[in-house]
Design an enzyme around this catalytic site. Structure first.
Site, PDB file in Angstrom:
ATOM      1  N   LYS A  86      -9.563  42.095  65.314  1.00 31.45           N
ATOM      2  CA  LYS A  86      -8.466  43.061  65.431  1.00 31.45           C
ATOM      3  C   LYS A  86      -7.295  42.405  66.158  1.00 31.45           C
ATOM      4  CE  LYS A  86      -9.240  47.430  66.452  1.00 31.45           C
ATOM      5  NZ  LYS A  86      -9.739  48.563  67.291  1.00 31.45           N
TER       6      LYS A  86
HETATM    7  O1  G3P Z   1      -9.623  51.914  68.328  1.00 29.16           O
HETATM    8  C1  G3P Z   1      -8.293  52.259  68.263  1.00 29.16           C
HETATM    9  C2  G3P Z   1      -8.005  53.720  68.288  1.00 29.16           C
HETATM   10  O2  G3P Z   1      -9.046  54.420  67.730  1.00 29.16           O
HETATM   11  C3  G3P Z   1      -7.553  54.286  69.592  1.00 29.16           C
HETATM   12  O3  G3P Z   1      -7.969  55.598  69.725  1.00 29.16           O
HETATM   13  O4  G3P Z   1      -8.570  57.568  71.055  1.00 29.16           O
HETATM   14  O5  G3P Z   1      -7.484  55.617  72.184  1.00 29.16           O
HETATM   15  O6  G3P Z   1      -6.188  57.051  70.603  1.00 29.16           O
HETATM   16  P1  G3P Z   1      -7.515  56.495  70.970  1.00 29.16           P
END
Ligand code: G3P
Length: 229
Positions: A86
Site C-alpha cells: 500500500k
Molecule cells: O485502511 C484504510 C481505511 O480503511 C481507513 O479507514 O476507518 O481509518 O477511516 P478509517
C-alpha cells in the site's frame, strides 16, 4: 467483487473468516498500532490464519520514493504470500508506484480522497486504488459518489486496476458500492457483520423452528428423526 477485512486483530479475523466469504486482509499503520504487537510477527500470524492465496495489504510508512522502494522490497522478502504494497497517493507515493510495480510487486494506492487521485494512481500502475469513503463523507464530499466515479472511469478506459473501497462506517455505504459493481471493498468486522444481519430473518427462522418443534419435539432436529429409524 472481493471482500476484505480492514483489521489486524487475529481473533476478530478468524471469527469473520468462520462465516463470511473473505478474500483477504488490509492493514494500515493505525490498525497495526491498535493491536500493540510487533507488527511483522502479527502480519505473519494474520497471513497464516487466512486461506492460502488470500490477499494481504500492508502500508509503507517511508516518506521518500527511494525509501518506499527499499521498504517495499524488505517487506516482500520478510512476508511471503499474496502481498500488496500500500502506497499513499502523495507526490512521493506516486513516484514510487511504477518503481515498485517494476520490481514485480502489486500495489494498492491508498488515502484517495478524489476521483483524479484514483485515476492517476491506476495510470501509474496500481492494481487497486483505495478511496476512503467515510473520511470523504466527513469532509463533506460524497465518498460513495467518488468511489463510483473512479470505478466507472477505470472501466471506461479498460484499465488493469480496480477500486478497493475503504473507510466504511456502515453497511449502507458498502451496499451502494456493491450495486455499482466496484471491484473490492474492505471493512472492519462489525461493518461486515452488519452486511448480513437482519432481525427479521432471525424472527422468521425462529417462528419456523418453533412450529417444527411442536411437530417433532422441542430442540429435536432431522438428525434425531433419521437416527431413530
Ligand atoms: O485502511 C484504510 C481505511 O480503511 C481507513 O479507514 O476507518 O481509518 O477511516 P478509517
Amino acid at each position: 467483487m472481493l471482500m476484505l477485512i480492514d483489521h489486524a486483530n487475529v481473533e476478530a479475523i478468524e471469527k469473520t473468516l468462520d462465516y463470511l466469504p473473505i478474500d483477504g486482509v488490509t492493514t494500515n499503520p493505525t490498525i497495526l498500532y491498535r493491536e500493540g504487537k510487533e507488527p511483522l510477527d502479527l502480519l505473519r500470524r494474520i497471513r497464516d490464519v487466512l486461506p492460502v492465496g488470500s490477499q494481504i495489504h500492508v502500508q509503507i510508512v517511508s516518506q521518500r520514493a527511494d525509501d518506499m522502494v527499499a521498504e517495499a522490497k524488505a517487506l516482500r522478502s520478510a512476508l511471503s504470500g499474496n502481498l500488496f504494497i500500500k502506497l499513499p497517493v502523495t507526490r512521493e507515493g506516486f513516484a514510487a508506484i511504477p518503481r515498485i510495480v517494476k520490481e514485480g510487486m502489486q500495489v494498492t494506492a491508498t488515502g484517495i480522497h478524489s476521483s483524479m487521485q484514483g485515476f492517476m494512481a491506476a495510470k501509474a500502475g496500481a492494481r487497486y486504488v483505495a478511496p476512503y469513503v467515510n473520511r470523504m463523507d466527513n469532509y463533506g464530499i460524497d465518498g460513495v459518489r467518488v468511489a463510483t466515479e473512479i470505478h466507472k472511469t477505470l472501466r471506461s478506459y479498460d484499465m488493469h486496476a480496480d477500486v478497493l473501497a475503504a473507510s466504511f462506517k456502515n453497511s449502507e455505504q458498502v451496499l451502494e458500492l456493491v450495486r455499482q459493481g466496484v471491484g473490492a471493498i474492505t471493512a472492519a468486522p462489525d461493518v461486515l457483520a452488519a452486511l448480513i444481519k437482519n432481525p427479521a430473518t432471525d424472527a422468521a427462522i425462529a417462528d419456523q423452528n418453533r412450529d417444527f418443534g411442536f411437530l417433532i419435539g422441542e430442540k429435536r432436529t432431522w438428525l434425531d428423526l433419521v437416527n431413530e429409524r
